[in-house]
Design an enzyme around this catalytic site. Structure first.
Site, PDB file in Angstrom:
ATOM      1  N   HIS A  80       0.824  -1.215   0.000  1.00 16.63           N
ATOM      2  CA  HIS A  80       0.000   0.000   0.000  1.00 16.63           C
ATOM      3  C   HIS A  80       0.856   1.263   0.000  1.00 16.63           C
ATOM      4  O   HIS A  80       1.823   1.360   0.753  1.00 16.63           O
ATOM      5  CB  HIS A  80      -0.903   0.013   1.239  1.00 16.63           C
ATOM      6  CG  HIS A  80      -2.112  -0.857   1.094  1.00 16.63           C
ATOM      7  ND1 HIS A  80      -3.193  -0.766   1.926  1.00 16.63           N
ATOM      8  CD2 HIS A  80      -2.395  -1.852   0.208  1.00 16.63           C
ATOM      9  CE1 HIS A  80      -4.116  -1.639   1.558  1.00 16.63           C
ATOM     10  NE2 HIS A  80      -3.650  -2.326   0.514  1.00 16.63           N
ATOM     11  N   TYR A 209      -9.208   5.533   7.826  1.00 16.63           N
ATOM     12  CA  TYR A 209      -9.327   5.913   9.244  1.00 16.63           C
ATOM     13  C   TYR A 209     -10.361   7.028   9.326  1.00 16.63           C
ATOM     14  O   TYR A 209     -10.214   8.060   8.673  1.00 16.63           O
ATOM     15  CB  TYR A 209      -7.999   6.451   9.768  1.00 16.63           C
ATOM     16  CG  TYR A 209      -6.901   5.430   9.939  1.00 16.63           C
ATOM     17  CD1 TYR A 209      -6.172   4.947   8.855  1.00 16.63           C
ATOM     18  CD2 TYR A 209      -6.579   4.949  11.211  1.00 16.63           C
ATOM     19  CE1 TYR A 209      -5.160   4.018   9.022  1.00 16.63           C
ATOM     20  CE2 TYR A 209      -5.560   4.020  11.385  1.00 16.63           C
ATOM     21  CZ  TYR A 209      -4.857   3.558  10.279  1.00 16.63           C
ATOM     22  OH  TYR A 209      -3.847   2.631  10.458  1.00 16.63           O
ATOM     23  N   PRO A 301      -3.509   0.601  18.955  1.00 18.71           N
ATOM     24  CA  PRO A 301      -3.283   0.085  17.594  1.00 18.71           C
ATOM     25  C   PRO A 301      -3.504   1.112  16.476  1.00 18.71           C
ATOM     26  O   PRO A 301      -3.217   0.844  15.325  1.00 18.71           O
ATOM     27  CB  PRO A 301      -4.276  -1.061  17.470  1.00 18.71           C
ATOM     28  CG  PRO A 301      -5.338  -0.746  18.472  1.00 18.71           C
ATOM     29  CD  PRO A 301      -4.669  -0.024  19.591  1.00 18.71           C
ATOM     30  N   LYS A 305       1.675   0.291  15.058  1.00 25.44           N
ATOM     31  CA  LYS A 305       3.088   0.245  15.445  1.00 25.44           C
ATOM     32  C   LYS A 305       3.490  -0.989  16.244  1.00 25.44           C
ATOM     33  O   LYS A 305       4.674  -1.319  16.313  1.00 25.44           O
ATOM     34  CB  LYS A 305       3.420   1.486  16.289  1.00 25.44           C
ATOM     35  CG  LYS A 305       3.435   2.762  15.489  1.00 25.44           C
ATOM     36  CD  LYS A 305       4.539   2.756  14.460  1.00 25.44           C
ATOM     37  CE  LYS A 305       4.242   3.694  13.308  1.00 25.44           C
ATOM     38  NZ  LYS A 305       4.966   3.327  12.108  1.00 25.44           N
ATOM     39  N   TYR A 393       3.961   6.993  10.064  1.00 29.90           N
ATOM     40  CA  TYR A 393       3.159   5.794   9.775  1.00 29.90           C
ATOM     41  C   TYR A 393       3.970   4.763   8.985  1.00 29.90           C
ATOM     42  O   TYR A 393       3.976   3.573   9.311  1.00 29.90           O
ATOM     43  CB  TYR A 393       1.921   6.188   8.967  1.00 29.90           C
ATOM     44  CG  TYR A 393       0.868   5.097   8.873  1.00 29.90           C
ATOM     45  CD1 TYR A 393       1.010   4.025   7.997  1.00 29.90           C
ATOM     46  CD2 TYR A 393      -0.274   5.137   9.669  1.00 29.90           C
ATOM     47  CE1 TYR A 393       0.066   3.013   7.931  1.00 29.90           C
ATOM     48  CE2 TYR A 393      -1.243   4.133   9.599  1.00 29.90           C
ATOM     49  CZ  TYR A 393      -1.055   3.077   8.721  1.00 29.90           C
ATOM     50  OH  TYR A 393      -2.012   2.077   8.664  1.00 29.90           O
TER      51      TYR A 393
HETATM   52  C1  PHB Z   1      -5.256  -4.214  11.004  1.00 24.03           C
HETATM   53  O1  PHB Z   1      -5.359  -4.451   9.780  1.00 24.03           O
HETATM   54  O2  PHB Z   1      -5.480  -5.075  11.876  1.00 24.03           O
HETATM   55  C2  PHB Z   1      -4.870  -2.821  11.447  1.00 24.03           C
HETATM   56  C3  PHB Z   1      -4.461  -1.899  10.499  1.00 24.03           C
HETATM   57  C4  PHB Z   1      -4.102  -0.600  10.898  1.00 24.03           C
HETATM   58  C5  PHB Z   1      -4.180  -0.255  12.238  1.00 24.03           C
HETATM   59  C6  PHB Z   1      -4.596  -1.204  13.193  1.00 24.03           C
HETATM   60  C7  PHB Z   1      -4.956  -2.487  12.795  1.00 24.03           C
HETATM   61  O3  PHB Z   1      -3.869   1.007  12.627  1.00 24.03           O
END
Ligand code: PHB
Ligand code: APR
Length: 399
Positions: A80, A209, A301, A305, A393
């Site tokens: 990505h 997000y 989460p 990280k 990120y």
């Molecule tokens: C996930 O795909 O589990 C995932 C992706 C991004 C995040 C947290 C979890 O910030």
């Protein structure tokens, strides 16, 4: 499952825990010719199906490639180049390569990383014991710490030159360190995540997000046919109170765009509520006892990280043990904690920033909400602000 009879009674590095930290450390040490033993309390099936994160930074992918553990990742992962932020009916894409000079991320579930590492270690006959519950570590203040564990109904010991606690936030190794030697820093968040897996194609090519007055939502994925989605919920929420229809309706509401947008629905195959905490234990070493991964630090989460921090810790640690084996020098080991903590605190800040910017604390004031919206607007309108998010990120080269 490894038979107890074949487990050594002494080793150079005793590793407690077969999560990403313990398994990657063991793989890196095995390849460097440093003998080690991994003791894991749960069975293999449990460890391999435990739903966790899914975003790998370049450094983590590089580490897996360096020890021959990335063949399936390179075949099956999704690469990505960005993520999308949504708020107030708007959307803004963060372009990682454009903002970081070429960095990107890999979508590859932690469960798959764990499966790949376990398969390689077992194929090489490396000492890795499941259902081996460590009860304590004695001699933490000596140069011969001893791991005490139970395996196949027998109490066993493993004498080590070093013990590495890769046993997560609730592990036992950190407790072997005299508490007066440690400093803990913690924040517990007033909300949790309801995480679901669904057998439906992701409704977005990249992760989304979303900040919304109803609470945070995240659209992620595991493959072109499996979606991974999260909803902010109150702490202590019972997944049973969230039938599929309610989950999809809430995700629709929180991910909505002014121009309209549809979220594909499908059967939800797993649901779990995940509490959120920031935590750091300093230092990450006491004599011959070292801590790595969640045993030393926890991040919410939102910044993706946790797995990457664990991997970065054990890359530093494996280099230190390789140097010790090659030259007898303990310089890298002596610098381990300071080397890791600089990166850990950067990731702690970023994870806190992403969490507090995107989540709506039920008690927050209208003033707080306007600050969040202003921050999101700043990211959308300033290349510098967007680059700061992108660099954190996609992963920074710190230590
Ligand atoms: C996930 O795909 O589990 C995932 C992706 C991004 C995040 C947290 C979890 O910030
Ligand atoms: N004896 C043996 N094994 C133990 C013990 C014990 N007393 N206590 C815990 N363990 C094992 C757990 O069963 C688990 O498999 O230690 C392992 C710790 O693994 P993780 O919790 O996955 O921690 P880590 O390897 O540091 O990986 C961090 O995992 O929890 C996620 O979000 C986190 O993505 C991050 C990553």
């Amino acid at each position: 499952m490894t038979d107890t009879a074949t487990l050594p009674e002494r080793t150079t590095v005793g590793i407690v825990g077969a999560g990403p930290a313990g398994l990657l450390l063991a793989r890196l040490l095995h390849r460097a010719g440093v003998d080690c033993v991994v003791l894991e309390s749960r069975d293999r099936a449990y460890v391999e199906q435990r739903q966790r994160a899914g975003i790998l930074e370049q450094g983590t992918v590089d580490a897996l490639r360096s020890c021959g553990a990335a063949d399936r990742l390179d075949r099956e992962s999704l690469v990505h180049d960005g993520v999308e932020l949504r708020w107030d009916g708007r959307a803004h894409r963060i372009d990682f390569p454009a903002l970081t000079g070429g960095r990107r991320v890999w979508v590859y579930a932690q469960t798959e990383v764990v499966k790949d590492l376990i398969a390689l270690q077992l194929a090489d006959g490396a000492p890795l014991a499941f259902e081996a519950e460590v009860s304590r570590v004695s001699g933490a203040d000596t140069d011969r710490p001893v791991v005490h564990y139970r395996h196949l109904g027998r109490e066993r010991t493993l004498a080590c030159d070093y013990v590495v606690g890769c046993d997560g936030f609730h592990g036992v190794v950190r407790r072997a360190i005299p508490q007066q030697e440690l400093r803990s820093y913690e924040r517990v968040y007033p909300y949790s995540w309801l995480g679901v897996l669904a057998d439906v194609a992701p409704s977005s090519e990249e992760l989304v997000y979303a900040h919304s007055p109803r609470g945070f939502a995240l659209l992620s994925m595991r493959s072109p046919t499996v979606s991974r989605l999260y909803l902010q919920v109150p702490n202590g929420e019972d997944p049973a109170d969230w039938p599929d229809g309610r989950i999809w309706d809430e995700l629709d509401a929180r991910l909505a765009l002014d121009g309209g947008w549809s979220l594909k629905r499908g059967p939800i195959t797993s649901k779990a509520v995940l509490p959120m905490r920031s935590h750091v234990t300093e230092p990450m070493r006491f004599g011959r006892i070292l801590l790595a991964g969640d045993a030393a630090h926890i991040v919410p989460p939102t910044g993706a990280k946790g797995l990457n921090l664990a991997a970065a810790d054990v890359v530093v640690l494996a280099r230190a043990f390789a140097a010790l084996r090659a030259s007898g020098s303990t310089d890298l080991l002596d610098a381990y904690s300071d080397t890791c903590l600089r990166r850990v605190w950067r990731a702690e800040h970023f994870s806190w920033f992403m969490t507090t910017t995107l989540h709506t604390d039920p008690e927050q004031s209208a003033f707080r909400t306007r600050l969040q919206l202003s921050q999101l607007d700043r990211i959308a309108s300033s290349r510098h602000a967007a680059a700061e998010l992108a660099e954190n990120y996609a992963g920074l080269d710190i230590g």
